[in-house]
Design an enzyme around this catalytic site. Sequence first.
Site, PDB file in Angstrom:
ATOM      1  N   ASP A 102       1.077  -1.359   0.349  1.00 44.57           N
ATOM      2  CA  ASP A 102       0.173  -0.293   0.191  1.00 44.57           C
ATOM      3  C   ASP A 102       0.590   1.720   0.078  1.00 44.57           C
ATOM      4  O   ASP A 102       1.302   1.572   0.987  1.00 44.57           O
ATOM      5  CB  ASP A 102      -0.940   0.404   1.237  1.00 44.57           C
ATOM      6  CG  ASP A 102      -2.157  -1.067   1.164  1.00 44.57           C
ATOM      7  OD1 ASP A 102      -1.412  -1.752   0.805  1.00 44.57           O
ATOM      8  OD2 ASP A 102      -3.262  -1.511   1.984  1.00 44.57           O
ATOM      9  N   LYS A 166      -7.251   2.825  -2.819  1.00 41.76           N
ATOM     10  CA  LYS A 166      -7.176   2.850  -0.881  1.00 41.76           C
ATOM     11  C   LYS A 166      -7.625   4.918  -0.571  1.00 41.76           C
ATOM     12  O   LYS A 166      -6.978   5.759  -1.264  1.00 41.76           O
ATOM     13  CB  LYS A 166      -6.481   2.983  -0.265  1.00 41.76           C
ATOM     14  CG  LYS A 166      -6.251   2.699   0.962  1.00 41.76           C
ATOM     15  CD  LYS A 166      -4.984   1.509   1.516  1.00 41.76           C
ATOM     16  CE  LYS A 166      -5.663   2.090   2.985  1.00 41.76           C
ATOM     17  NZ  LYS A 166      -4.347   1.250   3.831  1.00 41.76           N
ATOM     18  N   LYS A 198     -10.304   0.382  -1.745  1.00 43.58           N
ATOM     19  CA  LYS A 198     -10.284   0.478   0.027  1.00 43.58           C
ATOM     20  C   LYS A 198     -10.567   1.296   0.461  1.00 43.58           C
ATOM     21  O   LYS A 198      -9.981   1.866   0.354  1.00 43.58           O
ATOM     22  CB  LYS A 198      -8.438  -0.333   0.045  1.00 43.58           C
ATOM     23  CG  LYS A 198      -8.186  -0.895   1.121  1.00 43.58           C
ATOM     24  CD  LYS A 198      -6.805  -1.021   1.904  1.00 43.58           C
ATOM     25  CE  LYS A 198      -6.525  -1.219   2.930  1.00 43.58           C
ATOM     26  NZ  LYS A 198      -5.305  -2.040   3.523  1.00 43.58           N
TER      27      LYS A 198
END
Length: 257
Positions: A102, A166, A198
Amino acid sequence: MSDLKKAAQQAISLMDLTTLNDDDTDQKVIDLCHKAKTPAGDTAAICIYPRFIPIARKTLNEIDGDDIKIATVTNFPHGNDDIAIAVLETRAAVAYGADEVDVVFPYRALMAGNETVGFELVKACKEACGEDAILKVIIESGVLADPALIRKASELSIDAGADFIKTSTGKVAVNATLEAAEIMMTVISEKNPKVGFKPAGGVKDAEAAAEFLGVAARLLGDDWATPATFRFGASSLLTNLLHTLELGDAPQGAQGY
């Protein structure tokens, strides 16, 4: 099973159970691995700082948790615009054994009008992941705030090869919101429905999880949200979901991310 319980059950299977705190220790990560094997099934992943990947891998192997992915963070949490450092961190994370990385998009650079560095950073980090890890790009939607910037960061990330987009690091005042989810998943529906979404930080209970899943169903179809396309980044959410499923105690007060 009620709709809320169904949402709780689904949300557990889509969760990146997270600890990203300055006081994290090996023991906290070991405990997180055990929590990820819940009475309602395994979470999709755990998300931890890179230095804890080896102990997490060892622990998951010991507890028959091989199906639980290990996610980590790079260029975190500030989203600096130094591509070389972001790439080195991402390569190191993959070398440590991360299944998923991430990375924080250089959102401040975008706010200052620079679209190029974000695209190039994501592209380079995707290359650093190779075939070994998937790349989730954190756009920090709560700081971008402007819908046009949230859209642009989402578009740039997907164009550069992101596997997921995300919302948030969980380290700023405003984290996942339904408004940001709507924009980000609209971009996914327009560009490439294989890209995942996400929401992270601020999803505190089964009701909130159900709302995000509802947006996904409306924009991308009832069957779109699977662990390959949807994750919840959360820590305290799991306790609430297990309570909703009558498999755990009631949550004790407010807990972080």
